[in-house]
Design an enzyme around this catalytic site. Structure first.
Site, mmCIF file in Angstrom:
data_model
loop_
_atom_site.group_PDB
_atom_site.id
_atom_site.type_symbol
_atom_site.label_atom_id
_atom_site.label_comp_id
_atom_site.label_asym_id
_atom_site.label_seq_id
_atom_site.Cartn_x
_atom_site.Cartn_y
_atom_site.Cartn_z
ATOM 1 N N TYR A 85 -104.397 -53.048 18.493
ATOM 2 C CA TYR A 85 -103.891 -54.205 17.750
ATOM 3 C C TYR A 85 -102.811 -53.764 16.768
ATOM 4 O O TYR A 85 -101.753 -54.398 16.655
ATOM 5 C CB TYR A 85 -105.073 -54.845 17.022
ATOM 6 C CG TYR A 85 -104.766 -55.956 16.070
ATOM 7 C CD1 TYR A 85 -104.590 -57.262 16.524
ATOM 8 C CD2 TYR A 85 -104.717 -55.729 14.694
ATOM 9 C CE1 TYR A 85 -104.355 -58.310 15.626
ATOM 10 C CE2 TYR A 85 -104.489 -56.763 13.798
ATOM 11 C CZ TYR A 85 -104.303 -58.050 14.265
ATOM 12 O OH TYR A 85 -104.076 -59.077 13.388
ATOM 13 N N LYS A 140 -98.954 -54.971 16.616
ATOM 14 C CA LYS A 140 -98.377 -55.607 15.432
ATOM 15 C C LYS A 140 -97.171 -54.821 14.899
ATOM 16 O O LYS A 140 -96.212 -55.414 14.399
ATOM 17 C CB LYS A 140 -99.444 -55.774 14.353
ATOM 18 C CG LYS A 140 -100.517 -56.801 14.695
ATOM 19 C CD LYS A 140 -99.937 -58.199 14.862
ATOM 20 C CE LYS A 140 -101.024 -59.260 14.953
ATOM 21 N NZ LYS A 140 -100.465 -60.632 15.082
#
Length: 268
Positions: free
Chosen positions: A161, A165
């Site tokens: 993740y 990002k």
């Protein structure tokens, strides 16, 4: 600490018509942060177009239009983009908020989880944003705000993740640099921990976890969804007309430094 209701009241008083006549597309509109963003933009006069992966998530009375699609499905994304442009027109503001993670440490990674989290949080976001960004640039104006994470700035877990990002942060800067002369601005908000449903699985394991979080944050608390929505609205608005390519933490000071080091090592 300012309560969410106080923030909403202040926002309504200060900027009732700030987004009057503007169409704002919000992805992840049915989530904890998405709901706060939708409500704030609508209170300030926007026509809000909500996007999420189920119609049940899009039950807010603040939504003028609704689109259901899956960021893991390219065909679904393409259909949604066509429907948005046909039904709602080229947006004035695009807020890319949808995202999700469950692989919390490197030990939890495997090829399937890596692929899913990168596909959802980076590839899917870019596949959705790209045609709309180009349409906004073709028109000659627009503002894009991406919801990233403090995980993209420093490591706080969730490695796939976090990598996705960080890619979003780079993509926003690419838009800012390459399409600025076409009237487009692109900025990023990086929230710290927010008490939304995303924390439910952690609370189920450890009911005291939110209390433990407080000592990591210089403000002595985590941020709430209304505070993050306020930052999003600012960057989306004409008040930020000279700001583009910015990555803004909204994290109660988490990324400013390591408070436990001060407390535990220096004994301040």
């Amino acid at each position: 600490m300012v309560s969410q209701s106080e923030f909403e009241g202040r926002a309504e008083f200060e900027g009732r018509a700030e987004f009057e006549g503007k169409t704002v597309v919000v992805t992840g509109a049915g989530g904890g942060l998405g709901t706060a963003i939708v409500a704030l933009m609508a209170q300030r006069g926007a026509r809000v177009v909500g996007c999420d992966q189920s119609s049940e998530a899009l039950n807010s009375p603040h939504l003028a239009s609704r689109h259901v699609f899956d960021l893991l499905d390219k065909a679904s994304i393409a259909t949604a983009i066509g429907a948005i442009l046909d039904r709602d027109g080229v947006p004035d503001i695009l807020i890319n908020n949808a995202g999700w993670t469950r692989a919390e440490t490197i030990s939890a990674l495997d090829p399937d989880r890596i692929e899913q989290e990168l596909e959802l949080n980076l590839t899917g976001v870019m596949n959705f944003a790209d045609p709309l960004v180009k349409a906004m640039a073709g028109r000659g104006s627009g503002s894009v705000v991406f919801i990233s994470s403090v995980n993209a700035i420093a490591h706080f877990g969730n490695p796939a993740y976090a990598a996705a990002k960080a890619g979003i942060n780079a993509y926003a800067k690419a838009i800012a640099v390459e399409l600025g002369r076409s009237g487009l601005r692109a900025n990023v908000v990086c929230p710290g921990s927010i008490r939304t449903a995303a924390w439910d699985h952690r609370l189920a394991k450890d009911p005291e976890i939110l209390g433990k979080l407080q000592r990591l944050y210089p403000l002595g608390r985590i941020v709430n969804a209304a505070e993050v929505a306020e930052a999003v609205a600012f960057l989306a608005s004409d008040r930020a007309s000279g700001i583009t390519g910015v990555v803004m933490p909204v994290d109660a000071g988490l990324t400013a430094g390591c408070l436990p080091f001060i407390d535990d090592i220096l004994g301040a």
